[in-house]
Design a protein around this motif. Sequence first.
Motif, PDB file in Angstrom:
ATOM      1  N   GLN A  23    -121.454 -35.837  32.210  1.00 39.05           N
ATOM      2  CA  GLN A  23    -121.962 -34.841  31.261  1.00 39.05           C
ATOM      3  C   GLN A  23    -123.272 -34.227  31.762  1.00 39.05           C
ATOM      4  N   TYR A  24    -124.140 -35.076  32.284  1.00 40.06           N
ATOM      5  CA  TYR A  24    -125.425 -34.575  32.796  1.00 40.06           C
ATOM      6  C   TYR A  24    -125.207 -33.620  33.976  1.00 40.06           C
ATOM      7  N   LEU A  25    -124.271 -33.968  34.849  1.00 38.92           N
ATOM      8  CA  LEU A  25    -123.956 -33.105  35.987  1.00 38.92           C
ATOM      9  C   LEU A  25    -123.524 -31.715  35.511  1.00 38.92           C
ATOM     10  N   PHE A  26    -122.611 -31.675  34.552  1.00 40.21           N
ATOM     11  CA  PHE A  26    -122.124 -30.379  34.077  1.00 40.21           C
ATOM     12  C   PHE A  26    -123.191 -29.639  33.258  1.00 40.21           C
ATOM     13  N   ASP A  27    -124.064 -30.377  32.577  1.00 38.48           N
ATOM     14  CA  ASP A  27    -125.202 -29.740  31.908  1.00 38.48           C
ATOM     15  C   ASP A  27    -126.053 -28.975  32.920  1.00 38.48           C
ATOM     16  N   CYS A  28    -126.338 -29.632  34.046  1.00 39.97           N
ATOM     17  CA  CYS A  28    -127.184 -29.012  35.082  1.00 39.97           C
ATOM     18  C   CYS A  28    -126.520 -27.765  35.663  1.00 39.97           C
ATOM     19  N   LEU A  29    -125.211 -27.829  35.895  1.00 37.62           N
ATOM     20  CA  LEU A  29    -124.497 -26.684  36.449  1.00 37.62           C
ATOM     21  C   LEU A  29    -124.440 -25.544  35.440  1.00 37.62           C
ATOM     22  N   LYS A  30    -124.209 -25.882  34.181  1.00 41.03           N
ATOM     23  CA  LYS A  30    -124.137 -24.857  33.139  1.00 41.03           C
ATOM     24  C   LYS A  30    -125.476 -24.137  32.987  1.00 41.03           C
ATOM     25  N   LEU A  31    -126.579 -24.873  33.107  1.00 46.35           N
ATOM     26  CA  LEU A  31    -127.904 -24.271  33.021  1.00 46.35           C
ATOM     27  C   LEU A  31    -128.139 -23.233  34.118  1.00 46.35           C
ATOM     28  N   GLU A  32    -127.421 -23.378  35.226  1.00 39.79           N
ATOM     29  CA  GLU A  32    -127.542 -22.427  36.341  1.00 39.79           C
ATOM     30  C   GLU A  32    -126.624 -21.226  36.174  1.00 39.79           C
ATOM     31  N   GLY A  33    -125.909 -21.157  35.066  1.00 46.12           N
ATOM     32  CA  GLY A  33    -125.028 -20.020  34.820  1.00 46.12           C
ATOM     33  C   GLY A  33    -123.624 -20.196  35.336  1.00 46.12           C
ATOM     34  N   ILE A  34    -123.280 -21.388  35.798  1.00 44.84           N
ATOM     35  CA  ILE A  34    -121.924 -21.651  36.289  1.00 44.84           C
ATOM     36  C   ILE A  34    -120.995 -21.848  35.089  1.00 44.84           C
ATOM     37  N   THR A  35    -119.979 -21.026  34.982  1.00 44.32           N
ATOM     38  CA  THR A  35    -119.023 -21.121  33.872  1.00 44.32           C
ATOM     39  C   THR A  35    -117.615 -21.486  34.349  1.00 44.32           C
ATOM     40  N   GLU A  36    -117.410 -21.519  35.650  1.00 43.45           N
ATOM     41  CA  GLU A  36    -116.135 -21.942  36.238  1.00 43.45           C
ATOM     42  C   GLU A  36    -116.431 -22.845  37.420  1.00 43.45           C
ATOM     43  N   ILE A  37    -115.641 -23.897  37.577  1.00 40.40           N
ATOM     44  CA  ILE A  37    -115.738 -24.783  38.729  1.00 40.40           C
ATOM     45  C   ILE A  37    -114.365 -24.836  39.387  1.00 40.40           C
ATOM     46  N   PHE A  38    -114.326 -24.677  40.682  1.00 39.53           N
ATOM     47  CA  PHE A  38    -113.066 -24.642  41.428  1.00 39.53           C
ATOM     48  C   PHE A  38    -112.745 -26.029  41.986  1.00 39.53           C
ATOM     49  N   VAL A  58    -117.743 -24.625  30.385  1.00 40.22           N
ATOM     50  CA  VAL A  58    -117.409 -24.608  31.810  1.00 40.22           C
ATOM     51  C   VAL A  58    -115.942 -24.993  31.940  1.00 40.22           C
ATOM     52  N   ARG A  59    -115.178 -24.202  32.673  1.00 39.93           N
ATOM     53  CA  ARG A  59    -113.751 -24.512  32.818  1.00 39.93           C
ATOM     54  C   ARG A  59    -113.395 -24.767  34.278  1.00 39.93           C
ATOM     55  N   PHE A  60    -112.316 -25.491  34.463  1.00 43.15           N
ATOM     56  CA  PHE A  60    -111.859 -25.857  35.806  1.00 43.15           C
ATOM     57  C   PHE A  60    -110.790 -24.877  36.267  1.00 43.15           C
ATOM     58  N   ILE A  61    -110.961 -24.357  37.465  1.00 42.94           N
ATOM     59  CA  ILE A  61    -109.976 -23.459  38.076  1.00 42.94           C
ATOM     60  C   ILE A  61    -109.272 -24.236  39.186  1.00 42.94           C
ATOM     61  N   SER A  62    -108.038 -24.621  38.923  1.00 43.43           N
ATOM     62  CA  SER A  62    -107.301 -25.455  39.871  1.00 43.43           C
ATOM     63  C   SER A  62    -106.691 -24.601  40.974  1.00 43.43           C
ATOM     64  N   GLY A  63    -106.898 -25.020  42.222  1.00 44.62           N
ATOM     65  CA  GLY A  63    -106.357 -24.299  43.371  1.00 44.62           C
ATOM     66  C   GLY A  63    -105.115 -24.961  43.926  1.00 44.62           C
ATOM     67  N   ARG A  64    -104.423 -24.248  44.810  1.00 52.27           N
ATOM     68  CA  ARG A  64    -103.236 -24.826  45.457  1.00 52.27           C
ATOM     69  C   ARG A  64    -103.631 -25.878  46.485  1.00 52.27           C
ATOM     70  N   ASN A  65    -104.784 -25.700  47.096  1.00 48.63           N
ATOM     71  CA  ASN A  65    -105.316 -26.713  48.016  1.00 48.63           C
ATOM     72  C   ASN A  65    -106.831 -26.575  48.066  1.00 48.63           C
ATOM     73  N   GLU A  66    -107.485 -27.558  48.635  1.00 44.05           N
ATOM     74  CA  GLU A  66    -108.951 -27.603  48.618  1.00 44.05           C
ATOM     75  C   GLU A  66    -109.580 -26.497  49.445  1.00 44.05           C
ATOM     76  N   LEU A  67    -108.936 -26.096  50.528  1.00 42.27           N
ATOM     77  CA  LEU A  67    -109.502 -25.030  51.349  1.00 42.27           C
ATOM     78  C   LEU A  67    -109.552 -23.723  50.571  1.00 42.27           C
ATOM     79  N   ASN A  68    -108.470 -23.407  49.876  1.00 47.16           N
ATOM     80  CA  ASN A  68    -108.454 -22.197  49.046  1.00 47.16           C
ATOM     81  C   ASN A  68    -109.529 -22.266  47.964  1.00 47.16           C
ATOM     82  N   SER A  69    -109.654 -23.429  47.332  1.00 49.58           N
ATOM     83  CA  SER A  69    -110.664 -23.594  46.283  1.00 49.58           C
ATOM     84  C   SER A  69    -112.071 -23.453  46.849  1.00 49.58           C
ATOM     85  N   GLY A  70    -112.258 -23.943  48.068  1.00 47.68           N
ATOM     86  CA  GLY A  70    -113.561 -23.804  48.714  1.00 47.68           C
ATOM     87  C   GLY A  70    -113.913 -22.353  48.967  1.00 47.68           C
TER      88      GLY A  70
END
Length: 411
Positions: A23-38, A58-70
């Motif tokens: 929860q703390y990790l996502f709090d920190c990311l949300k404070l930076e304006g991140i609303t999607e995580i790949f 903050v929502r998760f965007i699932s990729g077909r593979n990690e390289l694409n998500s990166g």
Amino acid sequence: MGTMTAVSSSNPQTGTAQKTLGQYLFDCLKLEGITEIFGVAGDYNFTLLDTLERYNGVRFISGRNELNSGYAADGYARIKGLSALITTFGVGELSACNAIAGANSEHVPLIHIVGAPPEKDQQEHKLMHHTLMNGNFDVFHKVYELITAYTAVLTPENAEIEIPAAIRMAKEKKKPVYLVVANDLVTKPIIARREPIPPHPTSNLKTLQAATEHVRQLLEHAQRPVILVDVKTMRFGLETAVRQLADAMNVPVATMMFGKGAFDETHPNYMGMYGGSFGSSEVQTMVEHADCVIAVGMVWADNNTANFTAKLNPLVTVDIQPDMVKVAEAEYPNVFAADILLAVQKVRYRGQGLAGKTKFPYDQITGGIDEPLTAAIYYPRFQQMLKEGDIVIAETGTFYNGMAQVRLRAM
């Protein structure tokens, strides 16, 4: 996803709920304006993704593979300023290596979060899947030390120190950072560790004054100065400062290949792309015969200089980098780009702008529908088709070089 639930634990001394590590990790990311995580799900990151699934904003965007998500995270960071990627341990993070190394090379701030095997299994050096089957759980961490600006192994005890430190490093260096956390620690309550926040780095005032005086001396004798804009202008958010300098000085402005889009190409002082022997000979002549070149965020790489055919006279070049400036052969460390750009603007040099109307390679539409399709025919049409706000992704190679000469609409 897995079924573990991330809940806040109560502090028996205060009766208040404590944040879990996740929860703390996502709090920190949300404070930076991140609303999607790949990212891509894998059993070692299930607790991270379960926490994220129950997390608001903050929502998760699932990729077909990690390289694409990166690469998706790379693009997100270029547009929004910072991004995050979640992969699983070993196979997942290795799959993302190309994207992370590319982000490092191109100064893109990206936070790579890896879910790792349970802490107890790591401590006992068990032979776990997604490892090299040798009991070593630190090998992939060591790989990432070479391609990121900061790495940390998160625990409930260090989360309040390491997570803000990693985010701060990503923002300051404009580079990817790496955080790995055992999947059984994600739901543990963090231990409060209030560390003093390091002061925001500032320019050394005496060094800044010395550098500014050196630039002033160059400009006093300059009749044909130019401003040369490159990629770090974009990465470090210097576009407005550079435009203000160009307006104040009223001198010709060129961009380098990597810096395409860093300066408004509809600006009256914009003369085009400079890339040594590649492209406009008029731009090449103006830049290489300038008696003062103020270069901002320049990267002197082979494919940014037409295989090093770009030739700047070092004795009249002001090389402004994010945290230092080099004037002629003198280096001034601990001088930040925003400060020196403002200081040079206050020198109050005023030039004559561009002489005459600039012609750009693809301004004229040629070729009919019955003629063979050639680059000379389609590049002008691309230029005509593009609208303000469009995002252009050009393949590295021939097309990249051709699109570099397309004059873009206003940003």
